[in-house]
Design a protein around this motif. Structure first.
Motif, mmCIF file in Angstrom:
data_model
loop_
_atom_site.group_PDB
_atom_site.id
_atom_site.type_symbol
_atom_site.label_atom_id
_atom_site.label_comp_id
_atom_site.label_asym_id
_atom_site.label_seq_id
_atom_site.Cartn_x
_atom_site.Cartn_y
_atom_site.Cartn_z
ATOM 1 N N ARG A 31 0.841 -1.189 0.000
ATOM 2 C CA ARG A 31 0.000 0.000 0.000
ATOM 3 C C ARG A 31 0.880 1.245 0.000
ATOM 4 O O ARG A 31 1.994 1.214 0.526
ATOM 5 N N PRO A 32 0.378 2.351 -0.552
ATOM 6 C CA PRO A 32 1.152 3.595 -0.505
ATOM 7 C C PRO A 32 1.520 3.938 0.930
ATOM 8 O O PRO A 32 0.687 3.863 1.836
ATOM 9 N N GLY A 33 2.775 4.292 1.120
ATOM 10 C CA GLY A 33 3.255 4.660 2.441
ATOM 11 C C GLY A 33 3.872 3.532 3.228
ATOM 12 O O GLY A 33 4.596 3.787 4.203
ATOM 13 N N GLU A 34 3.620 2.283 2.862
ATOM 14 C CA GLU A 34 4.246 1.176 3.569
ATOM 15 C C GLU A 34 5.746 1.153 3.303
ATOM 16 O O GLU A 34 6.200 1.487 2.203
ATOM 17 N N ARG A 35 6.490 0.741 4.309
ATOM 18 C CA ARG A 35 7.932 0.514 4.150
ATOM 19 C C ARG A 35 8.125 -0.937 3.762
ATOM 20 O O ARG A 35 7.771 -1.846 4.519
ATOM 21 N N TYR A 51 11.784 -2.851 -9.242
ATOM 22 C CA TYR A 51 10.540 -2.446 -8.592
ATOM 23 C C TYR A 51 10.797 -1.488 -7.435
ATOM 24 O O TYR A 51 10.094 -0.482 -7.279
ATOM 25 N N ALA A 52 11.795 -1.782 -6.610
ATOM 26 C CA ALA A 52 12.066 -0.937 -5.454
ATOM 27 C C ALA A 52 12.373 0.494 -5.888
ATOM 28 O O ALA A 52 11.835 1.460 -5.323
ATOM 29 N N ALA A 53 13.218 0.644 -6.892
ATOM 30 C CA ALA A 53 13.567 1.982 -7.364
ATOM 31 C C ALA A 53 12.369 2.669 -8.011
ATOM 32 O O ALA A 53 12.166 3.878 -7.840
ATOM 33 N N ARG A 54 11.569 1.898 -8.746
ATOM 34 C CA ARG A 54 10.388 2.475 -9.408
ATOM 35 C C ARG A 54 9.363 2.944 -8.373
ATOM 36 O O ARG A 54 8.802 4.029 -8.483
ATOM 37 N N ARG A 55 9.139 2.133 -7.350
ATOM 38 C CA ARG A 55 8.148 2.483 -6.314
ATOM 39 C C ARG A 55 8.568 3.746 -5.578
ATOM 40 O O ARG A 55 7.748 4.641 -5.335
ATOM 41 N N GLY A 59 6.959 7.860 -5.455
ATOM 42 C CA GLY A 59 6.498 8.396 -4.185
ATOM 43 C C GLY A 59 5.584 7.480 -3.392
ATOM 44 O O GLY A 59 4.814 7.951 -2.554
ATOM 45 N N GLN A 60 5.708 6.176 -3.617
ATOM 46 C CA GLN A 60 4.819 5.224 -2.954
ATOM 47 C C GLN A 60 5.327 4.781 -1.578
ATOM 48 O O GLN A 60 4.596 4.138 -0.837
ATOM 49 N N LEU A 147 3.759 -5.784 -10.681
ATOM 50 C CA LEU A 147 4.067 -4.768 -9.674
ATOM 51 C C LEU A 147 3.971 -3.364 -10.250
ATOM 52 O O LEU A 147 3.498 -2.431 -9.582
ATOM 53 N N ARG A 148 4.396 -3.193 -11.495
ATOM 54 C CA ARG A 148 4.282 -1.883 -12.128
ATOM 55 C C ARG A 148 2.825 -1.518 -12.375
ATOM 56 O O ARG A 148 2.439 -0.340 -12.238
ATOM 57 N N ALA A 149 2.019 -2.495 -12.744
ATOM 58 C CA ALA A 149 0.592 -2.226 -12.920
ATOM 59 C C ALA A 149 -0.013 -1.726 -11.613
ATOM 60 O O ALA A 149 -0.825 -0.789 -11.591
ATOM 61 N N HIS A 150 0.380 -2.335 -10.519
ATOM 62 C CA HIS A 150 -0.119 -1.919 -9.201
ATOM 63 C C HIS A 150 0.328 -0.499 -8.860
ATOM 64 O O HIS A 150 -0.372 0.222 -8.134
ATOM 65 N N LEU A 151 1.475 -0.082 -9.396
ATOM 66 C CA LEU A 151 1.951 1.283 -9.186
ATOM 67 C C LEU A 151 1.254 2.291 -10.097
ATOM 68 O O LEU A 151 1.443 3.497 -9.938
ATOM 69 N N GLY A 152 0.492 1.806 -11.073
ATOM 70 C CA GLY A 152 -0.217 2.694 -11.987
ATOM 71 C C GLY A 152 0.428 2.872 -13.337
ATOM 72 O O GLY A 152 -0.040 3.674 -14.154
ATOM 73 N N ASP A 153 1.508 2.132 -13.629
ATOM 74 C CA ASP A 153 2.124 2.219 -14.943
ATOM 75 C C ASP A 153 1.192 1.630 -16.011
ATOM 76 O O ASP A 153 0.403 0.716 -15.737
ATOM 77 N N ASN A 154 1.314 2.147 -17.221
ATOM 78 C CA ASN A 154 0.438 1.755 -18.326
ATOM 79 C C ASN A 154 0.961 0.461 -18.960
ATOM 80 O O ASN A 154 1.868 0.497 -19.795
ATOM 81 N N ILE A 155 0.388 -0.654 -18.584
ATOM 82 C CA ILE A 155 0.868 -1.941 -19.076
ATOM 83 C C ILE A 155 0.379 -2.209 -20.497
ATOM 84 O O ILE A 155 1.039 -2.926 -21.259
#
Length: 309
Positions: A31-35, A51-55, A59-60, A147-155
């Motif tokens: 979830r946004p804000g989770e570490r 994924y870590a760098a993308r998230r 700003g997630q 994981l990118r889809a979950h971040l909102g990237d356009n798959i």
């Protein structure tokens, strides 16, 4: 056609399926804000890095990537995400078990019946992306696509680029190259590491990877005619010119006139997503193996999963 050839070609469909799955797996993903700590081994670790760098870039929340064997004891996280194709890798299963009851865990896995599924608090299973080959291609990128889809990237756009990448001519003749260096920035450093690993695994070929900004701090010293520098994502200013001065070939999806066909193969839909470039690098590795008389489905010293006694 080898298993790995077929699996590489199937990635656009797998990525679209991953986007659909991401929409139903929201409760199991960060979830946004989770570490968050993301772990894996080999290829899966490189996808964790990406994924870590993308998230974090989006700003997630704080996100760290670790080889499963190197997870820092005592560090606190809100969630552990483990990427494992087989779900049997010893370092991954032992880490999930060790953190059970202390850190909520989610496993991204190809085999729904694997030990990791039973150990984790939640599982996102992707049997449609599982593989017969030893060398990973589609499972790893499909996990990253999810994981990118979950971040909102356009798959959808990403898969469209991938459709071109599975058919496009390779940007350089593998038989003309004696060594390759792959570069990335931010989240594409993981992609560069994965591209180099594919060359080593499939073709026993000398390949390495670096952050693009660090390349001029030493590694550029080996660049020369007959060698290749392949960059993913954004380029540091002046890097193409510095590589050109060494005589090495240079490949980049957004660069024109630098001994590459990539600048034009997605005309009308640029910039090309770096994950589509990774498909070309996978195909390059397989072509290298074939040109060296090797079977990319039977890499030496490797097994599909590392299970320690």
């Amino acid at each position: 056609m080898s298993y790995v050839d077929a699996e590489i070609a199937s990635q656009p469909d797998c990525w679209r399926e991953a986007a659909r799955l991401a929409a139903t797996a929201t409760d199991h993903l960060p979830r946004p804000g989770e570490r968050v700590a993301v772990v894996g081994c080999g290829t899966s670790w490189f996808m964790a890095m990406a994924y870590a760098a993308r998230r974090e870039h989006l700003g997630q929340g704080e996100t760290d990537a670790f080889q499963a064997s190197e997870f820092p004891a005592g560090r606190r996280y809100d969630r552990l995400v483990a990427i494992t194709r087989s779900g049997t890798t010893t370092e991954v299963t032992e880490l999930i078990a060790a953190l059970r009851g202390r850190v909520p865990s989610t496993v991204l896995v190809g085999d729904p019946d694997s030990p990791a599924v039973a150990l984790a608090d939640a599982a996102v299973t992707m049997p449609f992306a599982d593989e017969r080959s030893v060398v990973q291609t589609r499972f790893a990128t499909t996990a990253l696509a999810l994981l990118r889809a979950h971040l909102g990237d356009n798959i959808d756009a990403l898969a469209a680029d991938a459709e071109v990448a599975v058919r496009a001519p390779l940007p350089i003749d593998p038989t003309s190259i004696e060594q390759a260096t792959f570069l990335g920035r931010g989240w594409t450093v993981g992609l560069a590491q994965e591209a180099a690993l594919k060359c080593r695994e499939a073709a026993t070929f000398w390949a390495e990877a670096y952050p693009a900004m660090d390349y001029r701090h030493g590694p550029i010293s080996i660049a020369a005619p007959g060698r290749l520098v392949w960059a993913f994502g954004e380029l540091p200013e002046g890097l193409p010119e510095d590589v050109a001065a060494t005589g090495a070939a240079f490949v980049h999806s957004r660069t024109h006139g630098c001994r590459t066909v990539l600048g034009s193969w997605a005309a009308g839909r640029t910039p090309v997503d770096p994950m589509a470039d990774l498909i070309l690098a996978q195909r390059f590795a397989v072509a290298l193996a074939t040109s060296r008389g090797l079977d990319p489905d039977a890499p030496r010293h490797l097994t599909r999963s590392v299970v320690l006694a």
